[in-house]
Design an enzyme around this catalytic site. Structure first.
Site, short mmCIF file in Angstrom:
data_model
loop_
_atom_site.label_atom_id
_atom_site.label_comp_id
_atom_site.label_asym_id
_atom_site.label_seq_id
_atom_site.Cartn_x
_atom_site.Cartn_y
_atom_site.Cartn_z
N LYS A 139 0.84 -1.19 0.00
CA LYS A 139 0.00 0.00 0.00
C LYS A 139 0.88 1.24 0.00
O LYS A 139 1.94 1.26 0.62
CB LYS A 139 -0.87 0.04 1.26
CG LYS A 139 -2.02 -0.93 1.26
CD LYS A 139 -2.89 -0.73 2.49
CE LYS A 139 -3.97 -1.79 2.59
NZ LYS A 139 -4.96 -1.72 1.49
N ARG A 149 -10.33 -11.70 1.95
CA ARG A 149 -11.22 -12.73 1.39
C ARG A 149 -10.57 -14.11 1.42
O ARG A 149 -11.25 -15.12 1.47
CB ARG A 149 -11.64 -12.32 -0.03
CG ARG A 149 -10.49 -12.13 -0.97
CD ARG A 149 -10.85 -11.26 -2.17
NE ARG A 149 -11.07 -9.86 -1.80
CZ ARG A 149 -11.41 -8.92 -2.66
NH1 ARG A 149 -11.59 -9.20 -3.94
NH2 ARG A 149 -11.59 -7.69 -2.25
N1 BES Z 1 -8.11 -3.75 4.37
C1 BES Z 1 -8.26 -3.35 3.02
C2 BES Z 1 -9.55 -2.58 2.77
C3 BES Z 1 -9.55 -1.14 3.19
C4 BES Z 1 -8.99 -0.17 2.38
C5 BES Z 1 -10.20 -0.75 4.34
C6 BES Z 1 -9.03 1.16 2.75
C7 BES Z 1 -10.26 0.59 4.71
C8 BES Z 1 -9.67 1.54 3.91
C9 BES Z 1 -8.28 -4.58 2.11
O1 BES Z 1 -7.50 -5.64 2.52
C10 BES Z 1 -7.76 -4.15 0.78
O2 BES Z 1 -6.62 -3.79 0.73
N2 BES Z 1 -8.61 -4.22 -0.23
C11 BES Z 1 -8.24 -3.85 -1.55
C12 BES Z 1 -8.82 -4.87 -2.49
C13 BES Z 1 -8.32 -4.76 -3.89
C14 BES Z 1 -6.83 -5.06 -3.96
C15 BES Z 1 -9.10 -5.71 -4.76
C16 BES Z 1 -8.79 -2.46 -1.81
O3 BES Z 1 -9.88 -2.14 -1.34
O4 BES Z 1 -8.11 -1.69 -2.46
MN MN Z 2 -5.52 -5.50 1.80
#
Ligand code: BES
Ligand code: MN
Ligand code: ZN
Length: 504
Positions: free
Chosen positions: A267, A341
């Protein structure tokens, strides 16, 4: 780590409300039909008008969050507005929580004793008012230098409130907040498992089982193992069984990513510091189980808490990895940041096929997309089951934990399969419709059991909620413990329904 932060003590006080053994008094005031405060409570408490004449309340209109305060006989009296007396029911409950939360925030920090004057309210409204006051008193104390909570001791001026219920629920929320906000190195997966064991060790209606890394490998939990193996703190799955009957259990699955760096798909950007709260789903399940274990709920509930750290390293799982999940599904990893997931997919399948659950609900901070869709205060509800949808929405109205139904679009299922070059499905795909993608992915692991997925990425984390959050949420964008009250309410309603008609 001091787990958990204890809420203020609550006691009944039936003496003179003007002379409590307390330095402060908080008085909720409803707004009457004329749009003015209903002053009878004020008149009772301040009969000689020492605070101010009852006819001269300045700008105090008793709207929610409206405050009027002063000193009488050396005690601080806070009148706090809770809005219109004839407000719609769920709104009235929420107004009571918020009004009391704003009211107690006027009390000096570290106040030894505060009387809440709740005797003029409807009983259900009074209970929610008390919950609001107690939730507003939360401070994250476990890791900080100052041990300054807002209230120490709370007195209520009536004896007919179910204080056991209030305490159970508030303790559950405090616990969920402590866990969701804990820094990752204070609570790596195995430590979290120990904490859960320790917490429930004195509750004989609860059993805790911990699946360690070796067992997860041995039994084929490919999702949990893959996501968790990049960290030297290896993953675990904690299974918490609450026994309240002989029936099939309700399974509650909580995403518990102790820290989500994204993994190899690292990230970027400032939001990464919120990813300590990527365990908010698991935290809510633990908090809810804590509460129900104190409420003698008459049904069985099993909580599944797959706990991992998602970090890049020489041992991490990699984009393009092909994972065999616990139920045999073969998943192509197209993005290591779509980790939630994978871990709850394993847990959901295990609940459906190994634990004989008769329904499954998961709470997960799953997608940024749901926050884009619904903003920071509302969780997304994904289910095909009409009864689950109605009952969860009803619990949401009752608790003020906002929830909104989202579509399970069959045509989008094609994304899952088309995105994978190999295997059955890909863990991530399109940029559009990301929250629905996640829900459809998870649904595959529920194997036909009644199933609801609640994406709490917004309200679970407190992310971007600063300035607009309800007054009973913690300050400074901490995770609010979303979902504990929702689940407890849902389960209580279900248990009483089953009691009324045991066959259904
Ligand atoms: N924990 C995150 C989701 C999240 C993102 C929660 C921002 C709160 C704020 C999750 O694991 C994630 O990173 N999801 C990705 C999925 C994508 C790679 C398909 C996302 O939401 O960008
Ligand atoms: Mn994630
Ligand atoms: Zn995540």
């Amino acid at each position: 780590m001091v787990l958990y932060t204890k809420p203020p003590v609550v006691e009944v006080y039936e003496g003179n409300p003007l002379e409590p053994p307390c330095e402060s008094i908080v008085v909720p005031v409803l707004q009457g039909p004329d749009g003015k405060p209903m002053v009878d409570v004020i008149r009772d408490l301040d009969p000689s008008g020492q605070l101010r004449g009852v006819s001269d309340l300045g700008f105090f209109k008793a709207s929610v969050g409206d405050i009027f305060k002063g000193y009488v006989n050396g005690r601080l009296i806070v009148y706090t507005g809770i809005g219109r007396f004839d407000e719609e029911w769920s709104r009235l409950l929420e107004n009571a929580r918020r009004g009391l939360a704003s009211g107690v925030k006027q009390v000096v920090e570290g106040s030894k004793c505060t009387l809440l004057v709740l005797s003029r309210l409807n009983r259900d409204v009074a209970v929610e008012a008390l919950i609001g006051a107690l939730l507003a008193s939360y401070r994250l104390e476990a890791f900080t230098r100052e041990k300054k909570r807002l209230l120490e001791r709370v007195l209520v001026d009536r004896g007919d409130l179910d204080l056991n219920y209030v305490t159970a629920v508030v303790e559950g929320v405090y616990l969920a907040r402590d866990i969701a906000n804990a820094p990752p190195h204070e609570l790596p997966p195995r430590r979290l498992a120990e904490v859960v064991r320790e917490l429930f060790s004195k509750r004989d209606n609860v059993e805790v089982e911990v699946f360690d890394f070796d067992r997860l490998v041995r039994e084929g939990f490919g999702g949990i193992v893959s996501v968790g193996m990049g960290s030297k703190e290896k993953p675990v799955m904690v299974v918490v069984r609450y026994k309240g009957s002989n029936g099939a259990p309700v399974a509650l699955v909580g995403k518990t990513v102790v820290f989500d760096s994204g993994g190899i798909n690292l990230k970027t950007g400032e939001s990464i510091v919120y990813m300590r709260s990527d365990k908010a789903g698991g935290a809510a399940i633990i908090g809810a189980l804590w509460a129900i274990s104190k409420l003698n709920l008459g049904i069985n509930v099993v909580g599944l808490i797959p706990a991992v750290i998602n970090v890049p390293s020489g041992e991490s799982y990699l984009p393009s990895d092909i994972i065999r999940m616990w139920d045999g599904t073969v998943v192509e990893v197209t993005n290591t940041d779509a980790e939630g997931r994978l871990i709850i997919g394993d847990a959901i399948a295990y609940a459906a096929k190994a634990l004989g659950a008769d329904e499954i609900v998961d709470l997960a901070t799953l997608t940024g997309a749901i926050v884009v869709a619904l903003g920071p205060l509302i969780a997304g509800l994904f289910t095909r089951d009409d009864r689950l949808r109605e009952e969860l929405l009803e619990a949401s109205r009752r608790t003020g934990e906002k929830l909104w139904p989202m579509p399970m679009e069959d045509d989008y299922k094609q994304w899952l399969t088309r995105g994978a070059m190999v295997g059955d499905i890909a863990n991530a795909g399109t940029r559009v419709g990301g929250a629905i993608y996640g829900a459809l992915f998870l649904e595959r692991f529920s194997h036909g059991k009644p199933y609801a997925h609640i994406d709490i990425a917004g309200p679970g984390m407190g992310y971007e909620a600063g300035g607009i959050a309800p007054s009973y949420w913690p300050d400074r964008s901490l995770a609010p413990g979303y979902g504990v009250r929702l689940l407890v309410e849902y389960l209580l309603a279900k248990a009483s329904r089953l009691k009324a008609q045991p066959s259904s």
